[in-house]
Design an enzyme around this catalytic site. Structure first.
Site, PDB file in Angstrom:
ATOM      1  N   LEU A 101       0.888  -1.163   0.000  1.00 56.96           N
ATOM      2  CA  LEU A 101       0.000   0.000   0.000  1.00 56.96           C
ATOM      3  C   LEU A 101       0.928   1.215   0.000  1.00 56.96           C
ATOM      4  O   LEU A 101       1.987   1.188   0.648  1.00 56.96           O
ATOM      5  CB  LEU A 101      -0.884   0.020   1.251  1.00 56.96           C
ATOM      6  CG  LEU A 101      -1.993  -1.036   1.343  1.00 56.96           C
ATOM      7  CD1 LEU A 101      -2.722  -0.931   2.679  1.00 56.96           C
ATOM      8  CD2 LEU A 101      -3.000  -0.872   0.203  1.00 56.96           C
ATOM      9  N   ASP A 102       0.524   2.282  -0.674  1.00 54.02           N
ATOM     10  CA  ASP A 102       1.353   3.493  -0.716  1.00 54.02           C
ATOM     11  C   ASP A 102       1.590   4.034   0.689  1.00 54.02           C
ATOM     12  O   ASP A 102       0.796   3.796   1.602  1.00 54.02           O
ATOM     13  CB  ASP A 102       0.649   4.600  -1.514  1.00 54.02           C
ATOM     14  CG  ASP A 102       0.345   4.192  -2.930  1.00 54.02           C
ATOM     15  OD1 ASP A 102       1.093   3.363  -3.469  1.00 54.02           O
ATOM     16  OD2 ASP A 102      -0.640   4.707  -3.479  1.00 54.02           O
ATOM     17  N   TYR A 103       2.624   4.816   0.808  1.00 51.48           N
ATOM     18  CA  TYR A 103       2.967   5.502   2.066  1.00 51.48           C
ATOM     19  C   TYR A 103       1.744   6.228   2.637  1.00 51.48           C
ATOM     20  O   TYR A 103       1.455   6.158   3.827  1.00 51.48           O
ATOM     21  CB  TYR A 103       4.094   6.501   1.757  1.00 51.48           C
ATOM     22  CG  TYR A 103       4.630   7.267   2.919  1.00 51.48           C
ATOM     23  CD1 TYR A 103       5.439   6.660   3.869  1.00 51.48           C
ATOM     24  CD2 TYR A 103       4.352   8.636   3.056  1.00 51.48           C
ATOM     25  CE1 TYR A 103       5.953   7.374   4.932  1.00 51.48           C
ATOM     26  CE2 TYR A 103       4.864   9.364   4.116  1.00 51.48           C
ATOM     27  CZ  TYR A 103       5.664   8.726   5.050  1.00 51.48           C
ATOM     28  OH  TYR A 103       6.173   9.439   6.105  1.00 51.48           O
TER      29      TYR A 103
END
Ligand code: URA
Length: 239
Positions: A101-103
């Site tokens: 998952l993105d930051y």
């Protein structure tokens, strides 16, 4: 007894296909003997398996579900010292996230030390649906939403059809809450899909992964998957 390539992949060092390649190249030894036969079965608790000169660890497989907060890297370490997802799970096992998952995305992330299982789940053929709740700019029209449902052209190809539901549109804030389910896992895919229709994502959370949800967990909390959940996930994947 299990197939040697499966045991190697389960150790997390490589995929099953790469393990087969290494066997064929003569880089795998069992109890001191070179093994190139792909059908070879081993006892992972007793046999000593050495790949590329390094003995593989026989860790018990473990499976975790984490509610990833935003501001955390989906990795096992970060060269800039930022928080990573494995910081949230106290274990001596060598776990890693299944996908990422993105930051700045929160939500459901699975972690394991079972490389074979992870590779299968992430394989495009497996088509495991993930549902995201996206807060987006503006109020997309019905025909704009239809574009997402049909599949939309991105720079790395057309996306597979998505299931999309507009939960709320707030005229005064000029934003909408949209539920979107996709089975692909391309880099920043949901954000890029909404960019493509001119409604950039303000906030993104992954709510489900297949049949798994975040019920009972707050951001930063985790739980171990139950054996029946691992079994059910295995049934979702294409082998
Ligand atoms: N799609 C995105 O854009 N970001 C994520 O983190 C996951 C899916």
């Amino acid at each position: 007894m299990e197939r040697l390539q499966k045991v190697i992949a389960q150790s997390g060092i490589t995929s099953r296909r790469k393990a087969e390649q290494l066997m064929e190249e003569g880089k795998v030894f069992v109890n001191g003997k070179k093994v190139t036969e792909l059908g070879t079965k081993v006892d992972s608790n007793k046999d000593e398996i050495v790949v590329n000169g390094i003995p593989i660890d026989k860790e018990e497989p473990v499976y975790f579900l984490l509610y990833k907060p935003t501001g955390v890297i989906s990795s096992v370490n970060d060269d800039r010292g930022r928080k990573v997802v494995t910081d949230f799970i106290p274990t001596d096992k060598r776990i890693f996230p299944i996908g990422r998952l993105d930051y700045d995305t929160s939500g459901l992330l699975l972690l394991t030390n079972d490389g074979d299982f992870a590779n299968k789940l992430m394989h495009p053929k497996s088509k495991v649906y993930k549902t995201y709740i996206a807060k987006v700019e503006g109020m997309p029209l019905r025909e704009t939403i239809k574009k997402l449902e049909k599949g939309i052209q991105l720079e790395d190809g057309k996306t597979a059809p998505a299931k999309v539901k507009v939960s709320r549109s707030d005229k005064s804030k000029n934003s909408s809450i949209i539920e979107i389910s996709i089975h692909e896992g391309r880099n920043r895919q949901v954000r890029r899909m909404f960019d493509a229709i001119g409604h950039p994502v303000i906030k993104l959370k992954r709510e489900t992964y297949g049949f798994l949800g975040l019920k009972g967990l707050n951001a930063g909390e985790f739980r171990e998957l139950k054996p029946h959940e691992v079994k059910q996930l295995r049934e979702l994947v294409v082998t």
